[in-house]
Design a protein around this motif. Structure first.
Motif, PDB file in Angstrom:
ATOM      1  N   SER A  54     -61.867  -5.820   9.347  1.00 42.08           N
ATOM      2  CA  SER A  54     -60.715  -6.012  10.243  1.00 42.08           C
ATOM      3  C   SER A  54     -60.249  -7.468  10.229  1.00 42.08           C
ATOM      4  N   LEU A  55     -60.998  -8.330   9.509  1.00 40.14           N
ATOM      5  CA  LEU A  55     -60.622  -9.749   9.476  1.00 40.14           C
ATOM      6  C   LEU A  55     -59.569 -10.038   8.407  1.00 40.14           C
ATOM      7  N   ASP A  56     -59.257  -9.040   7.630  1.00 40.81           N
ATOM      8  CA  ASP A  56     -58.185  -9.182   6.654  1.00 40.81           C
ATOM      9  C   ASP A  56     -57.100  -8.181   7.059  1.00 40.81           C
ATOM     10  N   ALA A  57     -55.936  -8.704   7.452  1.00 43.57           N
ATOM     11  CA  ALA A  57     -54.897  -7.827   8.007  1.00 43.57           C
ATOM     12  C   ALA A  57     -54.480  -6.738   7.028  1.00 43.57           C
ATOM     13  N   ALA A  58     -54.424  -7.074   5.725  1.00 41.64           N
ATOM     14  CA  ALA A  58     -53.989  -6.078   4.733  1.00 41.64           C
ATOM     15  C   ALA A  58     -55.014  -4.955   4.614  1.00 41.64           C
ATOM     16  N   THR A  59     -56.293  -5.339   4.562  1.00 40.96           N
ATOM     17  CA  THR A  59     -57.355  -4.325   4.450  1.00 40.96           C
ATOM     18  C   THR A  59     -57.399  -3.463   5.714  1.00 40.96           C
ATOM     19  N   PHE A  60     -57.281  -4.122   6.860  1.00 43.85           N
ATOM     20  CA  PHE A  60     -57.292  -3.384   8.129  1.00 43.85           C
ATOM     21  C   PHE A  60     -56.088  -2.433   8.177  1.00 43.85           C
ATOM     22  N   GLY A  61     -54.963  -2.920   7.670  1.00 42.01           N
ATOM     23  CA  GLY A  61     -53.747  -2.089   7.623  1.00 42.01           C
ATOM     24  C   GLY A  61     -53.954  -0.864   6.746  1.00 42.01           C
ATOM     25  N   GLN A  62     -54.665  -1.068   5.624  1.00 40.57           N
ATOM     26  CA  GLN A  62     -54.947   0.069   4.730  1.00 40.57           C
ATOM     27  C   GLN A  62     -55.819   1.097   5.449  1.00 40.57           C
ATOM     28  N   ILE A  63     -56.800   0.602   6.188  1.00 37.90           N
ATOM     29  CA  ILE A  63     -57.687   1.507   6.937  1.00 37.90           C
ATOM     30  C   ILE A  63     -56.875   2.266   7.995  1.00 37.90           C
ATOM     31  N   ALA A  64     -56.028   1.501   8.695  1.00 35.76           N
ATOM     32  CA  ALA A  64     -55.230   2.138   9.757  1.00 35.76           C
ATOM     33  C   ALA A  64     -54.233   3.152   9.196  1.00 35.76           C
ATOM     34  N   SER A  65     -53.881   2.993   7.932  1.00 36.14           N
ATOM     35  CA  SER A  65     -52.907   3.914   7.324  1.00 36.14           C
ATOM     36  C   SER A  65     -53.586   5.113   6.668  1.00 36.14           C
ATOM     37  N   PHE A  66     -54.738   5.501   7.164  1.00 28.80           N
ATOM     38  CA  PHE A  66     -55.461   6.635   6.576  1.00 28.80           C
ATOM     39  C   PHE A  66     -54.561   7.870   6.526  1.00 28.80           C
ATOM     40  N   HIS A  67     -54.951   8.805   5.665  1.00 25.76           N
ATOM     41  CA  HIS A  67     -54.120   9.992   5.426  1.00 25.76           C
ATOM     42  C   HIS A  67     -54.227  10.968   6.608  1.00 25.76           C
ATOM     43  N   THR A  68     -53.099  11.228   7.259  1.00 23.86           N
ATOM     44  CA  THR A  68     -53.155  12.123   8.425  1.00 23.86           C
ATOM     45  C   THR A  68     -52.861  13.576   8.075  1.00 23.86           C
ATOM     46  N   GLY A  69     -52.411  13.840   6.840  1.00 25.27           N
ATOM     47  CA  GLY A  69     -52.069  15.219   6.489  1.00 25.27           C
ATOM     48  C   GLY A  69     -50.971  15.732   7.410  1.00 25.27           C
ATOM     49  N   TRP A  70     -51.165  16.926   7.922  1.00 22.74           N
ATOM     50  CA  TRP A  70     -50.156  17.550   8.785  1.00 22.74           C
ATOM     51  C   TRP A  70     -50.484  17.376  10.259  1.00 22.74           C
ATOM     52  N   TRP A  71     -51.340  16.397  10.572  1.00 20.14           N
ATOM     53  CA  TRP A  71     -51.803  16.250  11.950  1.00 20.14           C
ATOM     54  C   TRP A  71     -50.647  16.097  12.934  1.00 20.14           C
ATOM     55  N   ARG A  72     -49.691  15.247  12.582  1.00 18.20           N
ATOM     56  CA  ARG A  72     -48.596  14.991  13.531  1.00 18.20           C
ATOM     57  C   ARG A  72     -47.720  16.219  13.708  1.00 18.20           C
ATOM     58  N   THR A  73     -47.494  16.939  12.608  1.00 25.00           N
ATOM     59  CA  THR A  73     -46.687  18.157  12.710  1.00 25.00           C
ATOM     60  C   THR A  73     -47.409  19.156  13.600  1.00 25.00           C
ATOM     61  N   ARG A  74     -48.730  19.294  13.375  1.00 22.68           N
ATOM     62  CA  ARG A  74     -49.508  20.245  14.175  1.00 22.68           C
ATOM     63  C   ARG A  74     -49.474  19.865  15.648  1.00 22.68           C
ATOM     64  N   SER A  75     -49.655  18.555  15.947  1.00 23.02           N
ATOM     65  CA  SER A  75     -49.668  18.129  17.362  1.00 23.02           C
ATOM     66  C   SER A  75     -48.309  18.381  17.991  1.00 23.02           C
ATOM     67  N   PHE A  76     -47.245  18.118  17.203  1.00 24.96           N
ATOM     68  CA  PHE A  76     -45.901  18.343  17.728  1.00 24.96           C
ATOM     69  C   PHE A  76     -45.705  19.828  18.049  1.00 24.96           C
ATOM     70  N   LEU A  77     -46.112  20.690  17.107  1.00 23.35           N
ATOM     71  CA  LEU A  77     -45.948  22.131  17.315  1.00 23.35           C
ATOM     72  C   LEU A  77     -46.773  22.608  18.517  1.00 23.35           C
ATOM     73  N   LYS A  78     -47.987  22.053  18.619  1.00 22.71           N
ATOM     74  CA  LYS A  78     -48.848  22.431  19.752  1.00 22.71           C
ATOM     75  C   LYS A  78     -48.166  22.097  21.063  1.00 22.71           C
ATOM     76  N   LYS A  79     -47.589  20.876  21.118  1.00 23.06           N
ATOM     77  CA  LYS A  79     -46.911  20.444  22.350  1.00 23.06           C
ATOM     78  C   LYS A  79     -45.752  21.370  22.663  1.00 23.06           C
ATOM     79  N   VAL A  80     -44.970  21.680  21.633  1.00 21.74           N
ATOM     80  CA  VAL A  80     -43.788  22.524  21.828  1.00 21.74           C
ATOM     81  C   VAL A  80     -44.200  23.892  22.363  1.00 21.74           C
ATOM     82  N   PHE A  81     -45.243  24.499  21.750  1.00 19.42           N
ATOM     83  CA  PHE A  81     -45.624  25.849  22.153  1.00 19.42           C
ATOM     84  C   PHE A  81     -46.405  25.904  23.463  1.00 19.42           C
ATOM     85  N   ARG A  82     -46.938  24.736  23.876  1.00 17.04           N
ATOM     86  CA  ARG A  82     -47.664  24.705  25.152  1.00 17.04           C
ATOM     87  C   ARG A  82     -46.671  24.692  26.319  1.00 17.04           C
ATOM     88  N   ARG A  83     -45.466  24.170  26.045  1.00 15.35           N
ATOM     89  CA  ARG A  83     -44.455  24.058  27.112  1.00 15.35           C
ATOM     90  C   ARG A  83     -44.016  25.410  27.637  1.00 15.35           C
TER      91      ARG A  83
END
Ligand SMILES: O=C(CO)COP(=O)(O)O
Length: 337
Positions: A308-337
């Motif tokens: 975490s002491l190298d901003a670029a390396t930390f940025g790479q870690i933070a940019s891990f592959h989320t796949g469809w996680w955000r789409t799934r969370s969005f759909l979950k929220k929509v259908f829970r309403r």
């Protein structure tokens, strides 16, 4: 005139004969032609349908593969950086803070040394959260040389978290279970979220008592913490043997330990606490292992030290592959309403 009309008459009547030899198109030829046209239309339709089915199947397979390859926990991911006693100067801390990038869809938190908190708060991206690496809960102020109290942290801008129970605090500064419990309690009472570190030593790992050690550390630190307060607790599983050694706990082993920690939370509290509490992994995390770790269903993020002491390396870690996680969370929220 009469001849041509009799010819056309002859032709039209002869065409009704099934096996006519006159060279005209017989009824059977016409019916064959029609049948042929029908067959080729059927074949075309079948090909189109097949094409659609194959495309749909490929899309579904790609969706499933992509989901499987990405972040699979249902909880919002956290990527935290513990700077420990680094960097050496305030100017470097400011430079590091300025280079930090927030990454959409995940919580990014950094824990700078307390003396840099103010400067980092001024310079860091507003979407990066800040935390303190430690706190003194002996008193709010007074004769405690070198200590920083909860009200002092509270007076700093943008500090949301307090790290409690890090193995370096346990081993080098003699923070025992009681001291850690008091820090967790103090942090919660002061309105901070506590990031509680637990983890076994190499010897304990080799003895196969990892789950017991984690369960004990968890129980002691969380004594008196209510189910409602658990919303402000993040657990970090940091095997001591993996910290600063370059030895990363294999993702499947970390997943097993995380799952056992979650079971403990379920037994102590309830399913809702267990299912919503975020459990991070810490210990030699680097860009080459992040995706493997984040694919595990009970790993909700990472607590990163050296990288975490190298901003670029930390940025790479933070940019891990989320796949469809955000789409799934969005759909979950929509259908829970
Ligand atoms: O202790 C850690 C984070 O709190 C992990 O440190 P390293 O990533 O340097 O192993």
């Amino acid at each position: 005139m009469g001849g041509s009309s009799s010819k056309s008459l002859a032709k039209s009547s002869c065409c009704r004969i099934a096996h006519c030899q006159c060279g005209c198109e017989s009824a059977s030829q016409r019916s064959n032609k029609l049948q042929h046209r029908h067959q080729s239309w059927n074949a075309k339709a079948a090909y189109t349908l097949l094409g659609r089915v194959v495309t749909m199947a490929a899309l579904i397979a790609a969706l499933m593969l992509s989901t499987a390859a990405g972040y699979s926990s249902p909880r919002a991911p956290v990527v935290a950086g513990n700077w420990k006693m680094n960097p050496s100067t305030s100017a470097e801390a400011v430079a590091l803070a300025e280079a930090l990038e927030a990454v959409d869809g995940r919580e990014v938190v950094v824990f700078p040394p307390t003396c840099y908190l103010d400067a980092v708060a001024t310079k860091a991206n507003k979407n990066v959260a800040l935390g303190a690496q430690d706190v003194c809960v002996l008193a709010e102020s007074g004769a405690y040389t070198g200590a920083v109290s909860l009200p002092m942290l509270k007076s700093m801008p943008r500090v949301d978290y307090v790290l409690c129970g890090h193995s370096e605090r346990r081993s080098l500064f003699s923070d025992d279970d009681d001291a850690i419990r008091a820090k967790v309690r103090g942090a919660l009472d002061a309105g901070f979220a506590a990031m509680l570190c637990i983890g076994e030593t190499q010897q304990e790992y080799e003895l196969g008592v990892t789950d017991d050690v984690c369960a004990l550390q968890l129980a002691k630190a969380l004594e008196g913490v209510t189910a409602a307060e658990m919303a402000n607790i993040v657990v970090a599983y940091e095997p001591v043997w993996a910290i600063g050694t370059g030895l990363v706990c294999p993702a499947d082993v970390a997943q097993r330990v995380h799952s056992s920690i979650r079971q403990r939370l379920r037994a102590t509290y309830d399913s809702s606490v267990a299912d919503s509490c975020r459990i991070l992994y810490g210990g030699s995390v680097n860009p080459s292992v992040i995706d493997g770790l984040m694919r595990q269903s009970d790993i909700d993020g990472v607590l990163v030290g050296g990288a975490s002491l190298d901003a670029a390396t930390f940025g790479q870690i933070a940019s891990f592959h989320t796949g469809w996680w955000r789409t799934r969370s969005f759909l979950k929220k929509v259908f829970r309403r």
